[in-house]
Scaffold this active site. Structure first.
Site, mmCIF file in Angstrom:
data_model
loop_
_atom_site.group_PDB
_atom_site.id
_atom_site.type_symbol
_atom_site.label_atom_id
_atom_site.label_comp_id
_atom_site.label_asym_id
_atom_site.label_seq_id
_atom_site.Cartn_x
_atom_site.Cartn_y
_atom_site.Cartn_z
ATOM 1 N N VAL A 48 0.833 -1.204 0.000
ATOM 2 C CA VAL A 48 0.000 0.000 0.000
ATOM 3 C C VAL A 48 0.871 1.259 0.000
ATOM 4 O O VAL A 48 0.666 2.171 -0.806
ATOM 5 C CB VAL A 48 -0.973 -0.001 1.209
ATOM 6 C CG1 VAL A 48 -1.771 1.296 1.247
ATOM 7 C CG2 VAL A 48 -1.917 -1.198 1.137
ATOM 8 N N VAL A 69 -12.024 0.857 6.271
ATOM 9 C CA VAL A 69 -13.219 0.028 6.073
ATOM 10 C C VAL A 69 -13.527 -0.030 4.583
ATOM 11 O O VAL A 69 -13.752 1.000 3.947
ATOM 12 C CB VAL A 69 -14.441 0.603 6.820
ATOM 13 C CG1 VAL A 69 -15.639 -0.329 6.661
ATOM 14 C CG2 VAL A 69 -14.137 0.846 8.291
ATOM 15 N N GLY A 110 -3.960 -17.096 -1.109
ATOM 16 C CA GLY A 110 -3.566 -15.831 -0.481
ATOM 17 C C GLY A 110 -4.724 -14.987 -0.010
ATOM 18 O O GLY A 110 -4.547 -13.834 0.359
ATOM 19 N N GLU A 146 -5.064 -15.797 5.841
ATOM 20 C CA GLU A 146 -3.765 -15.876 6.518
ATOM 21 C C GLU A 146 -3.510 -17.309 6.987
ATOM 22 O O GLU A 146 -4.431 -18.109 7.102
ATOM 23 C CB GLU A 146 -3.779 -14.963 7.759
ATOM 24 C CG GLU A 146 -4.184 -13.538 7.514
ATOM 25 C CD GLU A 146 -3.054 -12.710 6.903
ATOM 26 O OE1 GLU A 146 -1.882 -13.052 7.139
ATOM 27 O OE2 GLU A 146 -3.350 -11.751 6.179
ATOM 28 N N LYS A 182 -14.216 -3.156 11.922
ATOM 29 C CA LYS A 182 -14.766 -2.263 10.902
ATOM 30 C C LYS A 182 -16.170 -1.812 11.284
ATOM 31 O O LYS A 182 -16.537 -0.643 11.120
ATOM 32 C CB LYS A 182 -14.768 -2.969 9.544
ATOM 33 C CG LYS A 182 -13.353 -3.237 9.014
ATOM 34 C CD LYS A 182 -13.380 -4.199 7.829
ATOM 35 C CE LYS A 182 -11.993 -4.477 7.290
ATOM 36 N NZ LYS A 182 -11.997 -5.602 6.323
ATOM 37 N N GLY A 231 -6.756 -4.991 -1.040
ATOM 38 C CA GLY A 231 -5.908 -4.904 -2.223
ATOM 39 C C GLY A 231 -5.106 -3.621 -2.194
ATOM 40 O O GLY A 231 -5.608 -2.575 -1.775
#
Lengths: 439, 439
Positions: free
Chosen positions: A15, A134, A189, A192, A207, A304
């Site tokens: 990120v 969120v 993936g 976890e 969230k 993502g």
């Protein structure tokens, strides 16, 4: 021309690197939209030596997150390290106390320390933006904070965890078990190595606590959320749901009731025709019920690198434009305390799956126990595994699945009725119970 | 405490009255969110004498919209009269030229004069907010203007007209004709006595022009939108679509292509599994494809007094908080000119329904004409009304519907091939052509 907004970024994973790249490649558009330039002036990350795809020439490397947060050149501190404690907590506090603005994607930090941080932002005049915390690029924070500023909210609920929705989608579409789908999700993936944070509902709860605060003006508190995960869901539940016109989703639900704000995360039966039921795979979605207006549903990627970075940079652009919203919509002094709504007082419909012993009078015994608790049954389906023929040897036959849908009732009534049914020894094993959420 | 924002409202129909009511009933929440109070100080409407459910004591009545727009007490002029021309146009211009902020729900005005008005807002420092102009309370303007500030957009498309979606939904679900459903929509108040503005696609085109400008940085221009309505859609098209895994929706689509920005409104086949295909009845939805991120879809009510008023008051709250975004995202000087993309150069898949004369060689003749234009066929379905038996009297039999789905091709190739097929006299009537939009 106003001086550019100078940004410091802590955390240069997927990120963080994408944020640096977006700020550079979208520089002209961002400057046009914000009325001023945006420039990354300093960064920090665990390893300085690590090879990265981004160009950091001319960017200062701070020795640690606190140094970056209080860096004299930094106007806006971007926290992308994650975790509810240090170093994220002290770095964000340091930045806010220094009057800087903060942008973060850290749901755990906000769910635990959100109110303390909002107070600090309010006191020192910085922004505290967290759209990415969120639903990544789904603009749900902005919608609750600004877009529906004038509208009383009666309920907000959604699919907030892609891992769980991926698993439930595969289970439904391929008739697989939870364990098989989890293994696949890990291989791809989507989950976890230790999946409990996702599949036990804690990620969704963090969230939801943030959304509930924005929607209802309560103090954000993960501890106020009732949490139940998806590991007990069986393929036969998904099949039965489909037969009855429902799908099973792990929902986070925050709802205004006569008894206060209920915040809960649990597997939920939703009508197949609802917008939320259409959301498949890793996609996330949030539905907002505003008073007097039909529901608004926002659907999109909940995770993502690119989607998260998109939200982070939009938050930075808001800082550049000088937008200072209250982090949780209202001033902290207006936020009310949050208490955990006792689930035994929850009101709603229930799906109940029992394994009944195939004896004369079993159905009557179950129906009586429900009637004693004043629970009305909307539908009951009893499926004889042998197609309904009279068993050759009653009492020895395999137990028969019985599926009940109740009308709205209280959870404690359901629990008492099922305890009595178990006590009667007319069923095998534990009853499966899934709450129904109507749209 | 900052002085309250003083609001003047022109137009006191359903939306205007609800705006007045919301500002009063939500006063405390709005003040908390905005950091200052919001107060209606003056209004105007066509008839002062008309009985209204709202309390206007203490509120000044301006003699006309221009007087309200330039009222010395008014900081924020709210235009809810509608119409692309006067009095809305001159009143909004007068307010902006006086340095006031403007909130409007008027799509027609923006689609026609948006750039001129944005220039004026920019020059004099007022805001020009119009969330309610597209999709009522669905926060699509805010999402494109602020939420995706950092993300390049490759496509934005949606169901922007509830009347058309209601008609198409009923046609699909009940097998009714367009005319029957339109009549019902009119009876239920979902369609106007003169329905052409909705069903011919012009309402969608105005909204699309606004979205395209925000998404792509082009000058808003309704004249740049190719428009086709839904009146030619037949129940058999909806049945065939369903068989092939599609639904038919009236979409507004703005997309970046190698040849420029294409803006078009037409009946469209969308994959049944797409988010947009799930949107039924009067509900609206917009999908935004950002570069590198999965699509974001916003779903909700596209009209209605409460939903529209919710967006209007949120826009007023943004003005109160001091937010001054560029009306179309970028400064006007950065907006590029818009030209109408020639549809003959449109690239995509096509659904074609022909009524073929039931003669030997017909299928071959059609296939040859398509092949001459290098059009590849993904599927072809020929349905003999008599179940496929050889007709007793070939040549006299009823024509046979032939349904073709093409792979991506150019629209001019499709047009040339169908002209040749018509010239060959192997079909009856006009071919039906519906463009396919992939998700």
């Amino acid at each position: 021309m106003v001086a550019p907004l100078k940004v410091g970024i802590a955390g240069l994973g997927t990120v963080g690197a994408e944020v640096v790249r977006l700020i550079e490649t979208q520089a002209r558009v961002l400057a046009g939209r914000s009325g001023r330039g945006i420039r990354v002036v300093a960064v920090t990350a665990r390893s300085k030596a690590k090879k990265r795809s981004i160009d950091l020439r001319g960017v200062d490397w701070a020795k640690d997150p606190i140094a970056l947060a209080t860096h004299p050149e930094v106007d806006c501190f971007v926290e992308l390290m994650g975790g509810a404690g240090d170093p994220a907590l002290s770095a964000v506090e340091a930045a806010l106390n220094a009057g800087k603005s903060v942008v973060t994607a850290n749901k755990a930090l906000l769910a635990k320390h959100g109110i303390k941080l909002a107070k600090s932002a309010e006191k020192h005049g910085g922004a505290l933006n967290f759209e990415a915390a969120v639903g990544a690029a789904i603009p749900v924070i902005k919608t609750l904070r600004e877009g529906l500023a004038a509208t009383g909210i009666s309920r907000v609920y959604g699919i907030l965890n892609g891992t769980c929705n991926y698993i439930l989608t595969r289970m439904e579409q391929e008739g697989l078990s939870f364990a098989e789908c989890l293994k696949d999700a890990q291989r791809l993936g989507y989950a976890e190595a230790d999946p409990s944070f996702d599949v036990d509902g804690h990620d969704t709860a963090q969230k939801l606590a943030i959304l509930a605060s924005l929607a209802f003006g309560t103090k954000v508190a993960q501890s106020a959320v009732y949490v139940e995960g998806i590991s007990s869901i069986a393929p036969e539940d998904l099949r039965a749901a489909a037969d009855l016109g429902y799908r099973v989703k792990l929902l986070g639900v925050a709802v205004r009731t006569a008894k206060g704000i209920e915040q809960r995360v649990h597997p939920t039966m939703v009508p197949k025709s609802s917008s939320i039921a259409q959301v498949m795979g890793v996609t996330n979605a949030v539905t907002i019920d505003g008073e007097g207006i039909p529901p608004i549903t926002l659907v999109g990627p909940g995770a993502g690198g690119a989607a998260t970075a998109s939200a982070v940079v939009a938050d930075i652009a808001d800082v550049a434009r000088g937008i200072r919203a209250n982090p949780f919509g209202r001033p902290v002094a207006h936020l009310r305390d949050t208490t955990k709504a006792p689930m035994e007082r929850h009101e709603g419909g229930y799906y109940i799956r029992l394994l009944a012993r195939d004896l004369p009078g079993t159905a009557a015994a179950i129906a009586t126990r429900l009637a004693e608790q004043k629970i009305s049954i909307e539908s009951i389906v009893q499926r004889h595994p042998n197609g309904g023929a009279v068993p050759a040897n009653p009492g020895k036959a395999a137990p028969v699945p019985v599926i009940l849908i109740t009308y709205a009732t209280h959870e404690d009534a359901v629990r008492r009725a099922l305890a009595a049914v178990q006590h009667d020894k007319v069923i095998s094993g534990r009853p499966q119970v899934i709450r129904i959420e109507k749209n």
